[in-house]
Scaffold this active site. Structure first.
Site, mmCIF file in Angstrom:
data_model
loop_
_atom_site.group_PDB
_atom_site.id
_atom_site.type_symbol
_atom_site.label_atom_id
_atom_site.label_comp_id
_atom_site.label_asym_id
_atom_site.label_seq_id
_atom_site.Cartn_x
_atom_site.Cartn_y
_atom_site.Cartn_z
ATOM 1 N N LYS A 1 46.310 39.405 33.294
ATOM 2 C CA LYS A 1 44.667 38.862 32.117
ATOM 3 C C LYS A 1 45.191 40.237 31.176
ATOM 4 C CE LYS A 1 41.058 38.390 34.105
ATOM 5 N NZ LYS A 1 40.483 39.383 33.872
ATOM 6 N N ARG B 1 32.713 33.859 33.376
ATOM 7 C CA ARG B 1 32.965 33.952 34.979
ATOM 8 C C ARG B 1 32.258 33.025 35.712
ATOM 9 N NH1 ARG B 1 35.941 39.489 37.198
ATOM 10 N NH2 ARG B 1 36.042 39.684 35.194
ATOM 11 N N ARG C 1 48.723 48.266 41.662
ATOM 12 C CA ARG C 1 47.799 49.018 40.477
ATOM 13 C C ARG C 1 47.854 50.077 40.004
ATOM 14 N NH1 ARG C 1 44.093 44.148 37.878
ATOM 15 N NH2 ARG C 1 43.061 45.069 38.852
ATOM 16 N N ARG D 1 42.003 51.735 40.709
ATOM 17 C CA ARG D 1 40.454 51.841 40.589
ATOM 18 C C ARG D 1 40.043 51.757 41.844
ATOM 19 N NH1 ARG D 1 40.599 46.534 36.650
ATOM 20 N NH2 ARG D 1 39.125 46.042 38.367
ATOM 21 N N ARG E 1 36.520 39.269 45.556
ATOM 22 C CA ARG E 1 37.073 38.748 43.634
ATOM 23 C C ARG E 1 37.783 37.809 43.245
ATOM 24 N NH1 ARG E 1 39.176 44.324 42.843
ATOM 25 N NH2 ARG E 1 40.272 43.751 41.177
HETATM 26 P P1 ADP Z 1 39.410 41.918 38.217
HETATM 27 O O1 ADP Z 1 39.045 41.145 36.873
HETATM 28 O O2 ADP Z 1 39.967 42.523 38.708
HETATM 29 O O3 ADP Z 1 37.815 42.032 39.265
HETATM 30 P P2 ADP Z 1 38.127 43.174 35.804
HETATM 31 O O4 ADP Z 1 38.117 44.455 35.653
HETATM 32 O O5 ADP Z 1 37.775 41.895 35.120
HETATM 33 O O6 ADP Z 1 38.446 43.320 37.454
HETATM 34 O O7 ADP Z 1 36.622 43.680 36.494
HETATM 35 C C1 ADP Z 1 35.350 44.513 37.274
HETATM 36 C C2 ADP Z 1 33.941 44.550 37.523
HETATM 37 O O8 ADP Z 1 33.378 44.414 36.349
HETATM 38 C C3 ADP Z 1 34.538 42.705 38.592
HETATM 39 O O9 ADP Z 1 34.690 42.613 39.692
HETATM 40 C C4 ADP Z 1 33.194 42.747 38.231
HETATM 41 O O10 ADP Z 1 31.894 43.052 39.366
HETATM 42 C C5 ADP Z 1 32.432 43.235 37.061
HETATM 43 N N1 ADP Z 1 32.575 42.522 35.757
HETATM 44 C C6 ADP Z 1 33.190 42.285 35.260
HETATM 45 N N2 ADP Z 1 33.223 41.338 34.170
HETATM 46 C C7 ADP Z 1 31.901 40.404 34.884
HETATM 47 C C8 ADP Z 1 31.521 38.845 34.408
HETATM 48 N N3 ADP Z 1 31.825 38.709 32.773
HETATM 49 N N4 ADP Z 1 30.365 38.834 35.235
HETATM 50 C C9 ADP Z 1 29.974 39.755 35.540
HETATM 51 N N5 ADP Z 1 30.402 40.761 36.558
HETATM 52 C C10 ADP Z 1 31.958 41.347 36.028
#
Ligand code: ADP
Ligand code: ZN
Length: 222
Positions: free
Chosen positions: A13, A88, A127, A162, A174
């Protein structure tokens, strides 16, 4: 054009969003990246968000929604933007609709990436990301390794894993949240007729770059 990138963890993504952003000039707005930058800098928002992120949980809307609303107020989003990691949940999607309505804007396209689950877990575990927050390049030890082990091709900074990618527990959490809370968004936006679903998989020899190239062609009307 205003775009939402959807796809479970490890579908590519962020990679696809990054390529489209580079080619169109529309900013990639990654909520995960904004959180990680704040964590790195030790801001109040970062400290709060880290309590949830380290466990693989969603950061509460009281923190996330205003952060996105502020970002969408910035001038570089005028021509278009690519949301990567937001919304989300259906709740967040509704709040986004409200934010955009006030600006007389709307979402034009939702790109929904799908990948077989075994493949995504493998990709998350392999990753690596650039530790330089201004660069944030992403690598994969198997599919897209850096030229020099452990070093970013683009800026020379060390690559790191990460924290939430090294914990099986956080990964499972997740993916579970994705399935239960995020995937219903596909239907939410399908009802508006704006979803474009694309499979990204080595199984069909179609990776993020191929998908991004096709989407950009479509956007440019080629
Ligand atoms: P991934 O999709 O691999 O979980 P991201 O980099 O998109 O990684 O997000 C990392 C973390 O940041 C998520 O696991 C969540 O805890 C938080 N996060 C990101 N976007 C949101 C969102 N829209 N709402 C709530 N938490 C979020
Ligand atoms: Zn780098």
């Amino acid at each position: 054009m205003n775009i939402i990138m959807m796809g479970a963890q490890g579908t590519g993504k962020g990679t696809v969003a990054g390529i489209i952003s580079e080619q169109t000039g529309w900013p990639q707005i990654s909520t995960g990246d904004i959180f990680r930058k704040n964590i790195e800098e030790g801001t109040k928002l970062g400290i709060e968000a880290n309590n949830y992120i380290s466990k693989g949980e969603l950061v509460p809307d009281t923190i996330t929604v205003p952060m996105v609303a502020n970002r969408l107020n910035e001038g570089d989003t005028e021509e278009g933007f690519i949301l990567d990691g937001f919304p989300r949940t259906i709740e967040q999607a509704k709040k986004l609709d409200e934010i955009l309505e006030q600006k007389n804007k709307k979402i034009d396209m939702v790109i929904n990436l799908t990948t077989p689950r075994e493949e995504t877990i493998e990709r998350i575990l392999t990753r690596r990301v650039c530790s330089n927050q201004e660069c944030k390049a992403t690598y994969n030890l198997v599919m897209h390794p850096p030229k020099v082990e452990g070093i970013c091709d683009k800026c020379g900074a060390p690559l790191v894993q990460r924290k939430d990618d090294s914990s099986r527990e956080a990964i499972n959490k997740r993916l579970e949240i994705y399935d239960s809370q995020t995937s219903p968004l596909v239907e939410y936006y399908s009802n508006k007729g704006i979803v474009r679903t694309e499979e990204v998989s080595t199984r069909i020899n179609r990776l993020g770059l191929d998908v991004a190239t096709d989407i950009i062609k479509g956007i440019k009307g080629e």
